[in-house]
Design a protein around this motif. Structure first.
Motif, mmCIF file in Angstrom:
data_model
loop_
_atom_site.group_PDB
_atom_site.id
_atom_site.type_symbol
_atom_site.label_atom_id
_atom_site.label_comp_id
_atom_site.label_asym_id
_atom_site.label_seq_id
_atom_site.Cartn_x
_atom_site.Cartn_y
_atom_site.Cartn_z
ATOM 1 N N LEU A 180 0.921 -1.136 0.178
ATOM 2 C CA LEU A 180 -0.229 0.146 0.492
ATOM 3 C C LEU A 180 1.139 1.022 -0.369
ATOM 4 O O LEU A 180 0.814 2.073 -0.780
ATOM 5 C CB LEU A 180 -0.651 0.124 1.176
ATOM 6 C CG LEU A 180 -2.059 0.638 1.139
ATOM 7 C CD1 LEU A 180 -3.085 0.490 0.682
ATOM 8 C CD2 LEU A 180 -2.665 1.236 2.399
ATOM 9 N N ALA A 181 2.023 1.215 0.750
ATOM 10 C CA ALA A 181 2.896 2.425 0.650
ATOM 11 C C ALA A 181 3.476 2.184 -0.360
ATOM 12 O O ALA A 181 3.986 3.727 -0.794
ATOM 13 C CB ALA A 181 3.592 1.868 2.407
ATOM 14 N N ILE A 182 3.623 1.576 -1.581
ATOM 15 C CA ILE A 182 4.699 1.774 -2.572
ATOM 16 C C ILE A 182 3.660 2.007 -3.505
ATOM 17 O O ILE A 182 4.011 3.203 -4.037
ATOM 18 C CB ILE A 182 5.578 0.284 -3.027
ATOM 19 C CG1 ILE A 182 6.537 -0.501 -1.852
ATOM 20 C CG2 ILE A 182 5.720 0.632 -4.266
ATOM 21 C CD1 ILE A 182 6.758 -1.717 -2.820
ATOM 22 N N VAL A 183 1.894 1.684 -3.410
ATOM 23 C CA VAL A 183 1.020 2.051 -4.712
ATOM 24 C C VAL A 183 1.275 4.090 -4.452
ATOM 25 O O VAL A 183 0.908 3.998 -5.250
ATOM 26 C CB VAL A 183 0.262 0.769 -4.693
ATOM 27 C CG1 VAL A 183 -1.079 2.031 -5.700
ATOM 28 C CG2 VAL A 183 0.489 -0.955 -4.948
ATOM 29 N N VAL A 570 -4.836 5.605 -4.055
ATOM 30 C CA VAL A 570 -5.243 5.427 -2.806
ATOM 31 C C VAL A 570 -5.549 5.778 -1.490
ATOM 32 O O VAL A 570 -4.661 7.451 -1.241
ATOM 33 C CB VAL A 570 -3.193 4.872 -2.031
ATOM 34 C CG1 VAL A 570 -3.698 4.084 -0.372
ATOM 35 C CG2 VAL A 570 -2.851 3.479 -3.008
ATOM 36 N N LYS A 571 -6.279 5.794 -0.384
ATOM 37 C CA LYS A 571 -6.613 6.919 0.145
ATOM 38 C C LYS A 571 -6.944 6.615 1.541
ATOM 39 O O LYS A 571 -6.305 7.313 1.847
ATOM 40 C CB LYS A 571 -8.405 7.269 0.375
ATOM 41 C CG LYS A 571 -8.862 7.176 -1.072
ATOM 42 C CD LYS A 571 -10.637 7.660 -1.180
ATOM 43 C CE LYS A 571 -10.838 7.933 -2.637
ATOM 44 N NZ LYS A 571 -12.063 8.220 -2.532
ATOM 45 N N ALA A 572 -6.375 5.501 1.950
ATOM 46 C CA ALA A 572 -5.928 4.974 3.192
ATOM 47 C C ALA A 572 -4.452 5.448 3.573
ATOM 48 O O ALA A 572 -3.402 5.926 2.742
ATOM 49 C CB ALA A 572 -6.154 3.872 3.185
ATOM 50 N N ASP A 573 -4.344 5.450 5.022
ATOM 51 C CA ASP A 573 -2.619 5.800 5.204
ATOM 52 C C ASP A 573 -2.276 4.512 5.893
ATOM 53 O O ASP A 573 -2.500 4.454 6.859
ATOM 54 C CB ASP A 573 -3.087 7.291 6.534
ATOM 55 C CG ASP A 573 -1.857 6.958 7.193
ATOM 56 O OD1 ASP A 573 -0.843 7.460 6.334
ATOM 57 O OD2 ASP A 573 -2.139 8.612 7.222
ATOM 58 N N PRO A 574 -0.967 4.456 4.788
ATOM 59 C CA PRO A 574 -0.223 2.952 5.188
ATOM 60 C C PRO A 574 0.476 3.476 6.663
ATOM 61 O O PRO A 574 0.976 2.060 6.981
ATOM 62 C CB PRO A 574 0.915 2.927 3.871
ATOM 63 C CG PRO A 574 0.392 4.455 3.452
ATOM 64 C CD PRO A 574 -0.847 5.110 3.708
#
Length: 598
Positions: A180-183, A570-574
């Protein structure tokens, strides 16, 4: 932030004599023993306006992206020597010594490194990729399948990997929070690379890059963070001042340097060769543009001519007599339906049908309108001398002799039929069509089966594509709620009664295998069969290529005709998700699951 006056005061009194020989003078450290920030005063400070500039040296985004890409791929274990070394683990241990964690928590497979099985899937996805003409270099040329490594990466290759391909290839790989962080980082780089950036999303971009770096600090060892990683936080502020990245990127300068290098004939005098070559080109350009009646002798016709208005490229424009009257009628109706000259007669014909058949429903009126409109329009305008020639030609219908092509260039895109695609190293058959319906705006995805050019006479030809379209419902088109990725099922087809679309109204898309939807291999199934193929494909936008088209730039009005669909969002905070783990830098399987922090 330091002002220009402040920086000038810091460098104004610097006096340095470079060299280690007699008379050499170094810049002394400050009172606290810190090394000096500057070692010389730039000559640019002699310019009276230099201290007033908000940005005196812009960040080179092209090389920042390349170095960041190479660094990230190295830690993933797919470029160069592995970065997951014992020294990196020791640095990580020293970083978290204050947390009192036992040394064994720094041993084991890293969460950011791909396993052997994941590398197989990662490179299998990349190997299957075929991109449109002019999109990037051939993906097969930058990967080494036996060693499962990238090779020969150029600056533009890194740009395409970080803004388009990496999140697609990582689909379903790595622990979810790391992925998720990389995306999210790739989505940030894609957003700042657009031609137009909405000022309202600037605060979100600042927050996104900060979240990415915080997430990386929780996962990667300290050796991941170099100067290139740090300058990412300053990109958004620079964009606010200087505008979108493409206005101050290095790509045009690097390309122009390649042009200048070709002028060198005498390697002993490269500067003079470049000067004379550039001067010769200027003189020839002046003569061609300003001397009236000058005819070019021995110069071939520009291959860029017609790239926007439309021209056939492959197939030679074979003339065939269309014996399929139904397809011929469908193609002709598609042209009439999209003509602004014909629009007033559409309502007139529907009202005529309603008056003759008041008992029929709207669906029956629509079907009857599609079936009889072309013949009604021909009768309606026969003998009418007040209409324009183009409308009269449309009413008479096209010739039954149709020109067919295997390739066609229009709107700066190169399109192929699906049959030609299968023989090519590029993928040019994917199309996207944005339609205004009663429900709002719908986007249809499909691929080209045939390319027709309808001849209405008097040099009036209309190119159209016969396509197969994916169903919007029934799982045909889906959007991943977490990553914002659009996926399609190319076997779930529909709308067979409306196969044609005008070539001028479609945008190009790429279909990439979604390896996360591939079935698990079974022992009773052979490898490399259709059973192992992924069920869905990821949709990416193509790239228009108008370089070389006279009088056109990538800021022309017709260049922005099609809105690009963001490949991922991506809306979430990884960083919040990763912070909930005790040891986010280690990969944990189901048997090694650790208790979450409370």
């Amino acid at each position: 932030m330091r002002t220009g006056d402040h920086v000038l005061a810091m460098v104004n009194d610097l006096h340095v004599i470079f060299g280690k020989g007699p008379g050499g003078l170094a810049v002394p450290n400050d009172v606290e023993g810190h090394a000096p920030m500057w070692k010389k005063k730039s000559i640019f400070w002699d310019l009276p306006y230099w201290k007033e500039l908000e940005v005196r040296s812009s960040i080179d985004v092209m090389h920042v992206t390349k170095n960041l890409c190479v660094n990230l791929l190295g830690f993933l274990g797919v470029y160069g020597k592995t970065k997951d070394t014992p020294e990196a683990r020791e640095d990580l241990q020293r970083l978290h010594e204050k947390d009192g964690m036992p040394p064994k928590q720094y041993e084991g497979p890293a969460s950011y490194a791909l396993t052997k099985e994941e590398k197989e899937i990662f490179f299998e996805c990349l190997l299957s990729m075929k991109v449109p003409t002019g999109f990037s270099s051939n993906i097969k040329g930058i990967i080494n399948m036996p060693e499962k490594k990238f090779q020969n990466l150029k600056s533009h290759d890194c740009h395409v990997i970080m803004t388009q391909l990496l999140p697609v290839a990582l689909r379903g790989l790595l622990p979810e929070n790391v992925r998720l962080a990389i995306v999210k980082l790739c989505a940030f780089l894609n957003a700042i690379s657009q031609k137009v950036i909405d000022p309202e999303i600037i605060p979100r971009l600042r927050s996104d890059v900060a979240q990415c770096l915080v997430s990386f600090e929780l996962v990667f060892p300290p050796s991941f963070f170099n100067f290139m990683t740090h300058v990412l936080v300053h990109l958004v502020d620079e964009i606010v001042i200087l505008g979108p990245v493409f206005l101050h990127n290095m790509f045009p300068f690097e390309r122009f340097m390649g042009v200048l290098k070709k002028y060198v004939r005498n390697r002993a005098r490269p500067e003079g060769s470049i000067s004379m070559g550039h001067q010769t080109v200027d003189v020839i350009g002046f003569c061609v543009d300003f001397i009236p009646g000058l005819k070019k002798i021995g110069l071939p016709k520009s291959r860029y001519e017609g790239r926007l208005t439309g021209k056939g490229t492959l197939g030679g424009g074979n003339s065939i007599i269309c014996r399929d009257g139904y397809s011929w009628s469908e193609a002709h109706y598609t042209v009439l339906q999209n003509s602004t000259l014909v629009t007033p007669y559409v309502d007139e014909h529907k009202n005529s049908l309603r008056s003759k058949h008041p008992e029929q429903c709207d669906d029956w009126i629509t079907c009857e309108h599609i079936r009889t409109f072309s013949s009604w329009l021909e009768t309606r305008l026969r003998g009418d001398t007040t209409v324009c020639d183009e409308l009269y030609s449309l009413s008479r219908g096209p010739s039954s002799t149709v020109l067919t092509y295997k390739g066609y260039e229009i709107n700066g895109n190169t399109f192929y039929t699906i049959a030609q695609d299968q023989k090519s190293t590029n993928q040019n058959s994917g199309v996207r069509f944005d339609a205004a319906t009663e429900r709002g705006n719908d986007t249809y995805y499909g691929y080209i089966m045939d390319i027709w050019e309808l001849d209405y006479g008097h040099d009036f030809k209309v190119p159209s594509f016969k396509c197969k379209w994916v169903n919007l419902s029934g799982g045909g088109v889906q959007v991943d709620p977490q990553y914002g990725i659009t996926t399609v099922d190319l076997n779930n087809l529909g709308y067979t009664d409306e196969p044609f679309v005008l070539a001028n109204d479609v945008a190009q898309v790429i279909y990439v295998k979604d390896m996360s939807t591939r079935p698990w291999k079974r022992k009773d199934k052979e490898a490399n069969t259709s059973y192992d193929e992924p069920k869905r494909h990821i949709v990416l936008s193509g790239k228009r290529d108008i370089v070389g088209v006279e009088g056109k730039t990538d800021m022309s009005e017709d260049y922005e005709k099609f809105h690009e669909i963001p490949p991922f969002k991506v809306k979430a905070d990884p960083s919040i998700l990763i912070n909930d783990e005790d040891y986010p830098w280690l990969r944990r399987n189901k048997q090694m699951t650790q208790a979450k922090k409370k």
